[in-house]
Design a protein around this motif. Structure first.
Motif, PDB file in Angstrom:
ATOM      1  N   CYS A 140      73.712 -50.780 -11.232  1.00 55.13           N
ATOM      2  CA  CYS A 140      73.498 -49.388 -11.634  1.00 55.13           C
ATOM      3  C   CYS A 140      72.003 -49.063 -11.692  1.00 55.13           C
ATOM      4  O   CYS A 140      71.236 -49.762 -12.346  1.00 55.13           O
ATOM      5  CB  CYS A 140      74.150 -49.148 -12.995  1.00 55.13           C
ATOM      6  SG  CYS A 140      73.983 -47.459 -13.583  1.00 55.13           S
ATOM      7  N   ILE A 141      71.606 -47.981 -11.016  1.00 53.48           N
ATOM      8  CA  ILE A 141      70.206 -47.556 -11.035  1.00 53.48           C
ATOM      9  C   ILE A 141      70.035 -46.287 -11.868  1.00 53.48           C
ATOM     10  O   ILE A 141      69.189 -45.440 -11.573  1.00 53.48           O
ATOM     11  CB  ILE A 141      69.668 -47.339  -9.601  1.00 53.48           C
ATOM     12  CG1 ILE A 141      70.491 -46.253  -8.864  1.00 53.48           C
ATOM     13  CG2 ILE A 141      69.667 -48.643  -8.812  1.00 53.48           C
ATOM     14  CD1 ILE A 141      69.829 -45.732  -7.599  1.00 53.48           C
ATOM     15  N   ALA A 142      70.868 -46.180 -12.933  1.00 54.76           N
ATOM     16  CA  ALA A 142      70.868 -44.956 -13.743  1.00 54.76           C
ATOM     17  C   ALA A 142      69.479 -44.613 -14.264  1.00 54.76           C
ATOM     18  O   ALA A 142      69.109 -43.437 -14.342  1.00 54.76           O
ATOM     19  CB  ALA A 142      71.848 -45.109 -14.904  1.00 54.76           C
TER      20      ALA A 142
ATOM     21  N   VAL B 100      67.656 -42.837 -11.643  1.00 55.87           N
ATOM     22  CA  VAL B 100      68.256 -41.517 -11.446  1.00 55.87           C
ATOM     23  C   VAL B 100      67.828 -40.574 -12.570  1.00 55.87           C
ATOM     24  O   VAL B 100      67.450 -39.421 -12.328  1.00 55.87           O
ATOM     25  CB  VAL B 100      69.799 -41.629 -11.380  1.00 55.87           C
ATOM     26  CG1 VAL B 100      70.448 -40.247 -11.376  1.00 55.87           C
ATOM     27  CG2 VAL B 100      70.225 -42.416 -10.143  1.00 55.87           C
TER      28      VAL B 100
ATOM     29  N   CYS C 177      72.196 -45.089  -4.723  1.00 59.03           N
ATOM     30  CA  CYS C 177      72.795 -46.244  -5.391  1.00 59.03           C
ATOM     31  C   CYS C 177      73.842 -46.888  -4.480  1.00 59.03           C
ATOM     32  O   CYS C 177      74.735 -46.193  -3.967  1.00 59.03           O
ATOM     33  CB  CYS C 177      73.450 -45.799  -6.703  1.00 59.03           C
ATOM     34  SG  CYS C 177      74.348 -47.142  -7.509  1.00 59.03           S
TER      35      CYS C 177
ATOM     36  N   ALA D 234      76.347 -48.542  -5.200  1.00 56.99           N
ATOM     37  CA  ALA D 234      77.709 -48.489  -5.742  1.00 56.99           C
ATOM     38  C   ALA D 234      78.293 -47.079  -5.714  1.00 56.99           C
ATOM     39  O   ALA D 234      79.499 -46.898  -5.958  1.00 56.99           O
ATOM     40  CB  ALA D 234      77.708 -49.009  -7.181  1.00 56.99           C
ATOM     41  N   PHE D 235      77.471 -46.069  -5.416  1.00 53.74           N
ATOM     42  CA  PHE D 235      77.933 -44.677  -5.483  1.00 53.74           C
ATOM     43  C   PHE D 235      79.147 -44.446  -4.574  1.00 53.74           C
ATOM     44  O   PHE D 235      79.096 -44.729  -3.368  1.00 53.74           O
ATOM     45  CB  PHE D 235      76.806 -43.720  -5.075  1.00 53.74           C
ATOM     46  CG  PHE D 235      77.237 -42.282  -5.005  1.00 53.74           C
ATOM     47  CD1 PHE D 235      77.257 -41.502  -6.150  1.00 53.74           C
ATOM     48  CD2 PHE D 235      77.663 -41.721  -3.812  1.00 53.74           C
ATOM     49  CE1 PHE D 235      77.679 -40.180  -6.099  1.00 53.74           C
ATOM     50  CE2 PHE D 235      78.088 -40.403  -3.748  1.00 53.74           C
ATOM     51  CZ  PHE D 235      78.093 -39.626  -4.892  1.00 53.74           C
TER      52      PHE D 235
ATOM     53  N   CYS E  55      81.557 -47.500  -7.847  1.00 62.24           N
ATOM     54  CA  CYS E  55      81.394 -46.591  -8.997  1.00 62.24           C
ATOM     55  C   CYS E  55      81.925 -45.209  -8.645  1.00 62.24           C
ATOM     56  O   CYS E  55      81.405 -44.538  -7.737  1.00 62.24           O
ATOM     57  CB  CYS E  55      79.912 -46.508  -9.390  1.00 62.24           C
ATOM     58  SG  CYS E  55      79.636 -45.506 -10.866  1.00 62.24           S
TER      59      CYS E  55
ATOM     60  N   LEU F  46      80.567 -47.413 -13.428  1.00 65.35           N
ATOM     61  CA  LEU F  46      79.672 -48.522 -13.775  1.00 65.35           C
ATOM     62  C   LEU F  46      78.519 -48.050 -14.646  1.00 65.35           C
ATOM     63  O   LEU F  46      77.851 -48.866 -15.281  1.00 65.35           O
ATOM     64  CB  LEU F  46      79.114 -49.165 -12.499  1.00 65.35           C
ATOM     65  CG  LEU F  46      80.129 -49.818 -11.563  1.00 65.35           C
ATOM     66  CD1 LEU F  46      79.416 -50.462 -10.381  1.00 65.35           C
ATOM     67  CD2 LEU F  46      80.965 -50.852 -12.296  1.00 65.35           C
ATOM     68  N   GLY F  47      78.268 -46.752 -14.656  1.00 64.66           N
ATOM     69  CA  GLY F  47      77.153 -46.240 -15.444  1.00 64.66           C
ATOM     70  C   GLY F  47      77.452 -44.870 -16.014  1.00 64.66           C
ATOM     71  O   GLY F  47      78.336 -44.152 -15.524  1.00 64.66           O
TER      72      GLY F  47
ATOM     73  N   PRO G  31      75.865 -41.951 -15.946  1.00 65.15           N
ATOM     74  CA  PRO G  31      75.758 -40.699 -15.163  1.00 65.15           C
ATOM     75  C   PRO G  31      76.988 -40.399 -14.315  1.00 65.15           C
ATOM     76  O   PRO G  31      77.135 -39.290 -13.829  1.00 65.15           O
ATOM     77  CB  PRO G  31      74.531 -40.958 -14.269  1.00 65.15           C
ATOM     78  CG  PRO G  31      73.730 -41.987 -14.981  1.00 65.15           C
ATOM     79  CD  PRO G  31      74.735 -42.866 -15.659  1.00 65.15           C
ATOM     80  N   MET G  32      77.874 -41.382 -14.131  1.00 64.66           N
ATOM     81  CA  MET G  32      79.126 -41.119 -13.425  1.00 64.66           C
ATOM     82  C   MET G  32      80.218 -40.734 -14.414  1.00 64.66           C
ATOM     83  O   MET G  32      81.196 -40.066 -14.056  1.00 64.66           O
ATOM     84  CB  MET G  32      79.553 -42.345 -12.613  1.00 64.66           C
ATOM     85  CG  MET G  32      80.720 -42.105 -11.671  1.00 64.66           C
ATOM     86  SD  MET G  32      80.401 -40.850 -10.413  1.00 64.66           S
ATOM     87  CE  MET G  32      79.822 -41.877  -9.050  1.00 64.66           C
TER      88      MET G  32
ATOM     89  N   CYS H   4      75.278 -38.376 -11.249  1.00 61.26           N
ATOM     90  CA  CYS H   4      76.137 -39.100 -10.309  1.00 61.26           C
ATOM     91  C   CYS H   4      77.499 -38.414 -10.190  1.00 61.26           C
ATOM     92  O   CYS H   4      78.049 -38.308  -9.083  1.00 61.26           O
ATOM     93  CB  CYS H   4      76.286 -40.553 -10.747  1.00 61.26           C
ATOM     94  SG  CYS H   4      74.716 -41.447 -10.765  1.00 61.26           S
TER      95      CYS H   4
END
Ligand code: SF4
Length: 366
Positions: A314-316, A319, A329, A331-332, A336, A342-343, A345-346, A353
């Motif tokens: 996760c690169i939250a 972001v 990301c 995983a986007f 995720c 996974l984070g 923002p999703m 996200c």
């Protein structure tokens, strides 16, 4: 204008887009601070209608997203106690801690409740005098007054089984952290209208002057965002660094005095950790004075919250600081998604996200 549809009028939007295109003579990078503004930009496709020279960076204004994992872990530990009812907003129940989320605790038998306000949680405390009811109080200056009021009412009525685990954060220190960062790319801010409805924008005037950066307080409807962007671009082109108020139907320069008074009565300003960003000086609120008796961290002797060492794709944090887009990301849209996050923002309805997933996923093919 009186009705919501009028803030979504296509002809008026085209006129504003034309005006922005005529005003822009060189590239500008602006940040919309609030997650709801991000969602509107993407939902209505405004980000793609703006001239290429106007680049948007999405800001950290998603309260669920910036709540640190270590405080979520504290909430999970409290919710696992048999004598506790833990209550919070729906989004918070799905945000991952270091090992699990609050919904998992509920599935394991913990008493975790979704509520719409702190006063709902206070009602739970009255209805369940045999339990300790803890409200997981998160958010910006928008939710802080209502949560402060819950403490005032609990104090007045002697509700002694009500507590709050607080993770309240303040917008101006976050903007200062962004503006003062060595790698800052933001040249102008669209400030969050709902926050400024409470606080006003005197603090933002200090920031605009100190960092030579223009700020426009903006609403959330398409025409609000287009008008605010036009105002910001005109300031940038003219070399002005002022605070202008596009959202004048809601925001006054001095804010809401009653809301500010109850916040000041109940909370004190402290350094606070932001998820993915780190500690920002004087960017959080903590219960003070007589109201510390409602502080769950003190009452349950939680000690200082410390961030767990975890590895994640996760690169939250990037972001939330506007350094990377959600679609950067790996995983986007694959590992995720809103169904399996996974984070934060999703998870959050205000998360960047989630906004890209719902409105701009086709741009990535994921
Ligand atoms: S898409 Fe998911 S994993 Fe990637 S930054 Fe967003 S929340 Fe984190």
């Amino acid at each position: 204008m009186r009705y919501l549809d009028e803030y979504r009028d296509g002809d008026a939007a085209r006129r504003l887009l034309d005006a922005i295109a005529r005003a822009v003579t060189r590239p500008w990078t602006i940040m919309e601070v609030c997650g709801s503004q991000t969602h509107s930009f993407l939902k209505y496709g405004i980000d793609r209608m703006l001239p290429e020279r106007v680049a948007l960076i999405h800001g950290p204004g998603c309260p669920v997203c910036v709540t640190p994992v270590e405080i979520i872990d504290q909430a999970i530990a409290l919710a696992s106690r048999p004598d506790v009812i833990l209550a919070s907003y729906g989004d918070m129940l799905r945000v991952p801690g270091s090992a699990k989320d609050l919904l998992s605790v509920k599935a394991e038998g913990g008493d975790v409740r979704m509520v719409y306000s702190s006063l709902d949680a206070l009602r739970l405390a009255r209805d369940h005098p045999d339990k300790k009811v803890i409200f997981f109080a998160i958010g910006f200056e928008t939710t802080a007054p209502a949560n402060a009021m819950a403490a005032v009412v609990a104090e007045r009525d002697g509700v002694d089984n009500f507590f709050m685990l607080t993770s309240h954060v303040l917008v101006p220190p976050a903007l200062e952290a962004i503006a003062s960062a060595p790698d800052n790319r933001v040249q102008g801010f669209l400030a969050p209208g709902h926050v400024c409805t409470v606080t006003g924008y005197v603090d933002y005037e200090r920031l605009a002057a100190k960092y030579r950066i223009p700020i426009v307080v903006s609403g959330f409807e398409p025409l609000d965002l287009l008008e605010a962007t036009y105002m910001l671009v005109r300031q940038l082109e003219a070399g002005r660094c002022e605070v202008e108020n596009q959202y004048s139907r809601s925001v006054k320069r001095e804010g809401n005095p009653q809301a500010l008074a109850v916040m000041d009565r109940v909370f004190e300003v402290v350094d606070h950790a932001w998820r993915g960003i780190g500690v920002i000086p004087k960017s959080g609120l903590r219960l003070k004075g007589a109201y510390t008796r409602f502080d769950a961290a003190r009452a349950f002797e939680l000690g200082a919250a410390t961030a767990p060492a975890t590895e994640s794709v996760c690169i939250a944090g990037l972001v939330l600081r506007g350094v990377r887009k959600p679609t950067d990301c790996p995983a986007f849209g694959t590992d995720c998604t809103p169904e399996h996050c996974l984070g934060a923002p999703m998870v959050s309805s205000e998360g960047a996200c989630a906004a890209y997933y719902h409105y701009a996923r086709q741009r990535t093919g994921r």
